[in-house]
Scaffold this motif. Structure first.
Motif, mmCIF file in Angstrom:
data_model
loop_
_atom_site.group_PDB
_atom_site.id
_atom_site.type_symbol
_atom_site.label_atom_id
_atom_site.label_comp_id
_atom_site.label_asym_id
_atom_site.label_seq_id
_atom_site.Cartn_x
_atom_site.Cartn_y
_atom_site.Cartn_z
ATOM 1 N N MET A 155 0.847 -1.189 0.000
ATOM 2 C CA MET A 155 0.000 0.000 0.000
ATOM 3 C C MET A 155 0.883 1.241 0.000
ATOM 4 O O MET A 155 1.747 1.397 0.875
ATOM 5 N N LEU A 156 0.671 2.123 -0.985
ATOM 6 C CA LEU A 156 1.376 3.401 -1.064
ATOM 7 C C LEU A 156 0.427 4.527 -0.683
ATOM 8 O O LEU A 156 -0.774 4.318 -0.488
ATOM 9 N N GLY A 157 0.963 5.742 -0.566
ATOM 10 C CA GLY A 157 0.121 6.902 -0.321
ATOM 11 C C GLY A 157 -0.821 7.124 -1.485
ATOM 12 O O GLY A 157 -0.552 6.712 -2.618
ATOM 13 N N HIS A 158 -1.954 7.806 -1.232
ATOM 14 C CA HIS A 158 -2.991 7.923 -2.266
ATOM 15 C C HIS A 158 -2.511 8.684 -3.502
ATOM 16 O O HIS A 158 -3.043 8.505 -4.595
ATOM 17 N N SER A 159 -1.472 9.522 -3.349
ATOM 18 C CA SER A 159 -0.963 10.285 -4.499
ATOM 19 C C SER A 159 0.278 9.654 -5.112
ATOM 20 O O SER A 159 0.868 10.197 -6.040
ATOM 21 N N GLU A 160 0.689 8.492 -4.603
ATOM 22 C CA GLU A 160 1.892 7.819 -5.088
ATOM 23 C C GLU A 160 1.523 6.707 -6.077
ATOM 24 O O GLU A 160 0.426 6.164 -6.027
ATOM 25 N N HIS B 197 4.259 3.826 -11.320
ATOM 26 C CA HIS B 197 4.565 4.156 -12.720
ATOM 27 C C HIS B 197 6.059 4.456 -12.872
ATOM 28 O O HIS B 197 6.616 5.274 -12.135
ATOM 29 N N LYS B 198 6.724 3.775 -13.768
ATOM 30 C CA LYS B 198 8.155 3.891 -14.053
ATOM 31 C C LYS B 198 9.048 3.329 -12.947
ATOM 32 O O LYS B 198 10.267 3.369 -13.051
ATOM 33 N N ILE B 199 8.440 2.798 -11.887
ATOM 34 C CA ILE B 199 9.228 2.264 -10.766
ATOM 35 C C ILE B 199 9.288 0.747 -10.805
ATOM 36 O O ILE B 199 10.353 0.143 -10.693
ATOM 37 N N SER B 200 8.123 0.109 -10.971
ATOM 38 C CA SER B 200 8.087 -1.357 -10.963
ATOM 39 C C SER B 200 6.859 -1.854 -11.731
ATOM 40 O O SER B 200 5.779 -1.279 -11.631
ATOM 41 N N SER B 201 7.060 -2.931 -12.476
ATOM 42 C CA SER B 201 5.942 -3.589 -13.158
ATOM 43 C C SER B 201 5.710 -4.979 -12.573
ATOM 44 O O SER B 201 4.995 -5.802 -13.150
ATOM 45 N N SER B 202 6.324 -5.252 -11.432
ATOM 46 C CA SER B 202 6.246 -6.583 -10.821
ATOM 47 C C SER B 202 4.917 -6.827 -10.115
ATOM 48 O O SER B 202 4.525 -7.977 -9.911
ATOM 49 N N PHE B 203 4.243 -5.749 -9.696
ATOM 50 C CA PHE B 203 3.005 -5.883 -8.953
ATOM 51 C C PHE B 203 1.788 -5.785 -9.879
ATOM 52 O O PHE B 203 1.830 -5.111 -10.907
ATOM 53 N N LYS B 204 0.696 -6.422 -9.466
ATOM 54 C CA LYS B 204 -0.574 -6.256 -10.168
ATOM 55 C C LYS B 204 -1.403 -5.225 -9.403
ATOM 56 O O LYS B 204 -1.746 -5.443 -8.239
ATOM 57 N N PRO B 205 -1.730 -4.088 -10.022
ATOM 58 C CA PRO B 205 -2.568 -3.108 -9.334
ATOM 59 C C PRO B 205 -4.004 -3.611 -9.207
ATOM 60 O O PRO B 205 -4.583 -4.094 -10.177
ATOM 61 N N VAL B 206 -4.540 -3.533 -8.004
ATOM 62 C CA VAL B 206 -5.925 -3.927 -7.748
ATOM 63 C C VAL B 206 -6.670 -2.673 -7.309
ATOM 64 O O VAL B 206 -6.325 -2.064 -6.290
ATOM 65 N N TYR B 207 -7.684 -2.294 -8.067
ATOM 66 C CA TYR B 207 -8.355 -1.020 -7.838
ATOM 67 C C TYR B 207 -9.574 -1.188 -6.927
ATOM 68 O O TYR B 207 -10.427 -2.047 -7.147
ATOM 69 N N HIS B 208 -9.627 -0.348 -5.902
ATOM 70 C CA HIS B 208 -10.769 -0.263 -5.006
ATOM 71 C C HIS B 208 -11.175 1.206 -4.904
ATOM 72 O O HIS B 208 -10.326 2.091 -5.064
ATOM 73 N N PRO B 209 -12.434 1.491 -4.622
ATOM 74 C CA PRO B 209 -12.820 2.894 -4.390
ATOM 75 C C PRO B 209 -11.994 3.492 -3.252
ATOM 76 O O PRO B 209 -12.021 2.983 -2.132
ATOM 77 N N GLY B 210 -11.200 4.490 -3.561
ATOM 78 C CA GLY B 210 -10.399 5.134 -2.517
ATOM 79 C C GLY B 210 -8.939 4.754 -2.508
ATOM 80 O O GLY B 210 -8.127 5.410 -1.856
ATOM 81 N N THR B 211 -8.566 3.684 -3.228
ATOM 82 C CA THR B 211 -7.159 3.291 -3.172
ATOM 83 C C THR B 211 -6.808 2.298 -4.276
ATOM 84 O O THR B 211 -7.679 1.685 -4.900
ATOM 85 N N ILE B 212 -5.504 2.153 -4.497
ATOM 86 C CA ILE B 212 -4.954 1.094 -5.335
ATOM 87 C C ILE B 212 -4.095 0.217 -4.438
ATOM 88 O O ILE B 212 -3.217 0.720 -3.727
ATOM 89 N N ALA B 213 -4.336 -1.075 -4.448
ATOM 90 C CA ALA B 213 -3.499 -2.018 -3.711
ATOM 91 C C ALA B 213 -2.635 -2.755 -4.737
ATOM 92 O O ALA B 213 -3.132 -3.184 -5.781
ATOM 93 N N TYR B 214 -1.351 -2.896 -4.434
ATOM 94 C CA TYR B 214 -0.430 -3.550 -5.361
ATOM 95 C C TYR B 214 -0.142 -4.971 -4.858
ATOM 96 O O TYR B 214 0.440 -5.154 -3.806
ATOM 97 N N ARG B 215 -0.579 -5.944 -5.660
ATOM 98 C CA ARG B 215 -0.504 -7.350 -5.235
ATOM 99 C C ARG B 215 0.687 -8.061 -5.854
ATOM 100 O O ARG B 215 0.974 -7.893 -7.047
ATOM 101 N N LYS B 216 1.382 -8.815 -5.027
ATOM 102 C CA LYS B 216 2.439 -9.694 -5.522
ATOM 103 C C LYS B 216 1.786 -10.999 -5.922
ATOM 104 O O LYS B 216 1.215 -11.708 -5.073
#
Length: 292
Positions: free
Chosen positions: A263-268, A271-290
């Motif tokens: 979990m990163l900050g809401h404004s973080e 992008h351009k940092i890592s493509s290893s995680f799968k972004p999972v979108y929820h209302p209010g946040t993005i969770a990055y799943r391994k």
């Protein structure tokens, strides 16, 4: 002598930093912490460090750089340096929409997965925990979700920060009213006790949290963190340049167990940092799943 020193403080409030001094101090900070200060924030050094120069009775930033490198007190000064460079702006339940999504979606999912696997254990890593509001909020969330079932679980929240002063504050667990500006009243009433200096967090919450002073730029230290189901690192990587961001995020990835979330900050963003995680979108946040 006192009045002379007071006058010198007044004069030194406007100490200027040359381009060369800025580069030297910026590079020193980067070497020690991985924190990168953009040239556009040069004013930050002048505004935040001038008072410190006066306290040390130093006349210029060149003298301060020498002090950091060669003085007998250089190790203690590093602590002060890190405090001046970072902003410890935080509160309990900071960014409620993100935390609501985390609690109701991500955290509930992980708890259900662990139950189904017959493993009643959960490890969370709070990286850049500041004065403790974030990891204590996570502990409160677990109390809210698990209630009486909590006693059956083995839960560990490892909370780390660069600043020893912030870790000490967190371990004391006493907070002023300002720390509750985003906290639901019922949460404050349930998990805190009013004391002379403010509000003290109750022992059942603190028992889930272990604090450590740690530099995210020191890879060997990061490898000593227990493998995690969730890594929280909000509003921390904004201080790093791209290379440091990639290294830290890679360390988080290696630390996470398969199926774990970052979990990163809401404004973080990654992008351009890592493509290893799968972004999972929820209302209010993005969770990055391994992925498993």
């Amino acid at each position: 002598m006192g009045s002379l020193f007071s006058n010198s403080i007044t004069l030194r409030k406007s100490v200027r930093i040359s381009d060369e001094e800025f580069v030297q101090l910026r590079d020193f900070i980067y070497e020690k912490s991985g924190i990168f200060v953009d040239e556009k924030r040069k004013y930050l050094f002048e505004s935040r460090f001038s008072k410190r120069l006066a306290e040390l009775r130093l006349n210029s930033f060149s003298e301060y750089i020498k002090y950091l490198k060669f003085d007998a007190m250089k190790h203690q000064e590093l602590t002060k340096l890190f405090e001046l460079v970072t902003t410890n702006e935080t509160s309990f339940y900071r960014d409620i929409p993100q935390l609501k999504a985390f609690q109701e979606k991500v955290l509930k999912e992980k708890l259900d997965e662990q139950r189904d696997a017959g493993k009643l254990e959960l490890n969370i890593w709070s990286a850049g925990c500041s004065s403790g509001e974030e990891p204590y909020t996570l502990s409160i969330m677990l109390h809210e979700l698990l209630r009486m079932e909590l006693a059956r679980w083995k839960i560990s929240i490892t909370a780390v920060d660069l600043s020893p002063a912030m870790i000490e504050h967190a371990q004391k667990g006493v907070y002023k009213e300002y720390a509750f500006k985003t906290t639901p009243d019922e949460i404050k009433a349930r998990y805190f006790t009013e004391v002379e200096d403010g509000w003290k967090i109750k022992p059942p919450v603190t028992r889930l949290v272990n604090f450590r002073q740690m530099n995210l730029n020191e890879t060997p230290s990061l490898k000593r963190i227990p493998r995690s189901h969730v890594v929280f690192c909000r509003n921390v990587i904004i201080y790093f340049d791209l290379d440091m961001k990639k290294r830290v995020v890679s360390s988080f990835y290696d630390n996470l167990l398969p199926g774990g979330y970052m979990m990163l900050g809401h404004s973080e963003t990654l992008h351009k940092i890592s493509s290893s995680f799968k972004p999972v979108y929820h209302p209010g946040t993005i969770a990055y799943r391994k992925e498993d």
